[in-house]
Write a protein that holds these residues in place. Structure first.
Motif, PDB file in Angstrom:
ATOM      1  N   ALA A   1       1.864  20.094 -34.601  1.00  0.00           N
ATOM      2  CA  ALA A   1       1.201  20.120 -33.297  1.00  0.00           C
ATOM      3  C   ALA A   1       1.307  18.774 -32.603  1.00  0.00           C
ATOM      4  O   ALA A   1       1.543  18.687 -31.390  1.00  0.00           O
TER       5      ALA A   1
ATOM      6  N   SER B   1       4.802  18.391 -31.189  1.00  0.00           N
ATOM      7  CA  SER B   1       4.968  19.119 -29.936  1.00  0.00           C
ATOM      8  C   SER B   1       4.271  18.389 -28.793  1.00  0.00           C
ATOM      9  O   SER B   1       4.767  18.357 -27.659  1.00  0.00           O
TER      10      SER B   1
ATOM     11  N   SER C   1      -1.438  23.898 -29.300  1.00  0.00           N
ATOM     12  CA  SER C   1      -0.265  24.397 -30.006  1.00  0.00           C
ATOM     13  C   SER C   1      -0.594  25.722 -30.676  1.00  0.00           C
ATOM     14  O   SER C   1      -1.359  25.784 -31.641  1.00  0.00           O
TER      15      SER C   1
ATOM     16  N   ASN D   1       0.601  28.565 -32.860  1.00  0.00           N
ATOM     17  CA  ASN D   1       1.603  28.851 -33.881  1.00  0.00           C
ATOM     18  C   ASN D   1       1.000  29.829 -34.886  1.00  0.00           C
ATOM     19  O   ASN D   1       0.153  30.632 -34.510  1.00  0.00           O
TER      20      ASN D   1
ATOM     21  N   GLY E   1       3.416  25.175 -28.037  1.00  0.00           N
ATOM     22  CA  GLY E   1       3.725  25.701 -29.362  1.00  0.00           C
ATOM     23  C   GLY E   1       4.718  26.839 -29.238  1.00  0.00           C
ATOM     24  O   GLY E   1       5.681  26.772 -28.483  1.00  0.00           O
TER      25      GLY E   1
ATOM     26  N   SER F   1       8.532  21.197 -31.417  1.00  0.00           N
ATOM     27  CA  SER F   1       8.102  20.324 -32.512  1.00  0.00           C
ATOM     28  C   SER F   1       9.268  19.494 -33.038  1.00  0.00           C
ATOM     29  O   SER F   1       9.119  18.306 -33.344  1.00  0.00           O
TER      30      SER F   1
END
Length: 387
Positions: free
Chosen positions: A206, A209, A229, A231, A332, A373
């Motif tokens: 995170a 990113s 983020s 994910n 993300g 990322s």
């Protein structure tokens, strides 16, 4: 190499250093100038001098040294906006070197090769259920084609940034989600430095990113923003005054920590969305597959939005109250349509006082697509060393 003596700066090859073995790669003034060139991209020598508390002679000397070392190059002459001589445009020199970014997600890996000017190429591959050594072997095999596409060689690689999902435990050891449990035993810095024979900078996915957004997205326009983020799990990162905030234990941005155990399943995670659409018969098996094939008409999508929107709103208001960001970016692996739907359902709690409202952050989906990322991971060694 052990955790106790691991420092990626010490592993930088001497050819990238300012004055040979043991010296920094750039001075403080050189870093300031390089940072301005990264963020603004089209500065002339005269415009640069006007923005620095340095004499014209000092600016010319520093620029000459940076050009001689190959970090920058002089572009075409630009006519002055006032009386005077034309001044050359200053450009970062992509040929100075490159970095590699590697991002290990729960079922996939992203790879990025980035040159010194910020130009990059990315690739992704499945590492679902692979042991660590097999995953690293697959990642290593995917790097040469990217280097070739960037007209670079392994010898040009300055360093590697490595991202992994999960929170920092100590040193360069992280505690990732269950699918990556084998990685949790490793001090990734020294382990990967031995494996790749390059300096390794590590961060959680995170934060990487978030750094991608800082270096290539919203962060070029504003100095204070938060990044969400989405994910397998849910986290993010914080940038204040242009710098990534890591906190006292290296885990700033672990936004899932505001939810108690009974709310854990209602966090805005893509793992929850994956389970929900699967229960409705949608055939998707991984987060990467979900992001790639996402369809707003899938059964279960509206149900997920109804479930997680109030918790998303809580996070937004917490960020607005605590760090006062100018922008909150939704990124993300979340599809843009889903991000826009969450934004539309967000309510700010703040009420006007004496007829005056407190300014709230702008909410927007990340405009950077793909392996964010890994892109952030590639930019981390550059940010830590040069910018």
């Amino acid at each position: 190499m052990t955790m106790l003596n691991y420092d990626p700066h010490r592993l930088i090859d001497d050819r990238f250093r300012r004055e040979g073995p043991g010296t920094p790669v750039v001075s403080r003034n050189e870093r300031t100038i390089l940072s301005m060139l990264w963020d603004r991209r089209e500065l002339t020598r005269s415009a640069l001098g006007a923005q620095l508390d340095l004499t014209q002679q000092s600016v010319h000397r520093i620029i000459s040294q940076l050009e001689e070392r190959g970090l920058i190059r002089l572009g075409p002459l630009e006519p002055p906006s006032y009386k005077g001589k034309p001044s050359p445009r200053l450009l970062l020199n992509g040929g100075f070197g490159c970095t590699i970014g590697i991002a290990v997600n729960t079922d996939s890996a992203g790879i990025c090769v980035m040159d010194f000017a910020g130009t990059f190429r990315t690739a992704s591959l499945s590492i679902d259920k692979m042991p660590v050594e097999a995953a690293l072997s697959a990642i290593e095999a995917a790097i040469p084609p990217l280097l070739e596409a960037m007209h670079a060689r392994w010898d040009d690689v300055f360093a590697i940034g490595f991202a992994i999902a999960g929170f920092l435990v100590e040193g360069t050891r992280y505690n990732p989600p269950e699918p990556l449990v084998e990685w949790s035993t490793l001090q990734l810095g020294p382990y990967l430095a031995d494996y790749f024979q390059r300096p390794i900078w590590t961060e959680n996915g995170a934060n990487m990113s978030t750094l991608c957004e800082r270096m290539l997205g919203v962060g070029r326009e504003v100095s204070n923003f938060a990044y969400l983020s989405f994910n397998y799990g849910f986290g993010g990162g914080i940038v204040l005054n242009g710098n990534l905030v890591r906190g006292g234990f290296g885990n700033a941005g672990e936004f899932s920590g505001v939810f108690h155990e009974g709310e854990w399943e209602n966090r805005p995670t893509l793992a929850a969305l994956l389970r929900m659409v699967a229960r409705h018969g949608v055939q998707v098996s991984t987060i990467a597959d979900l992001s790639r094939r996402f369809d707003p008409d899938w059964s279960g999508v509206s149900e997920w939005l109804d479930l997680v929107a109030p918790h998303h709103t809580r996070i937004i208001n917490m960020l607005a109250a605590v760090i006062d960001p100018e922008v909150v970016v939704l990124g993300g692996q979340i599809p843009t349509w889903l991000a826009e739907q969450l934004i539309a359902r967000t309510t700010f709690y703040s009420k006007p006082r004496h007829g005056i409202s407190r300014r709230m952050p702008r909410l927007e989906p990340s405009q950077i697509k793909g392996e964010t990322s890994a892109i952030g991971a590639a930019s981390l060694p550059l940010k830590e060393s040069f910018f």
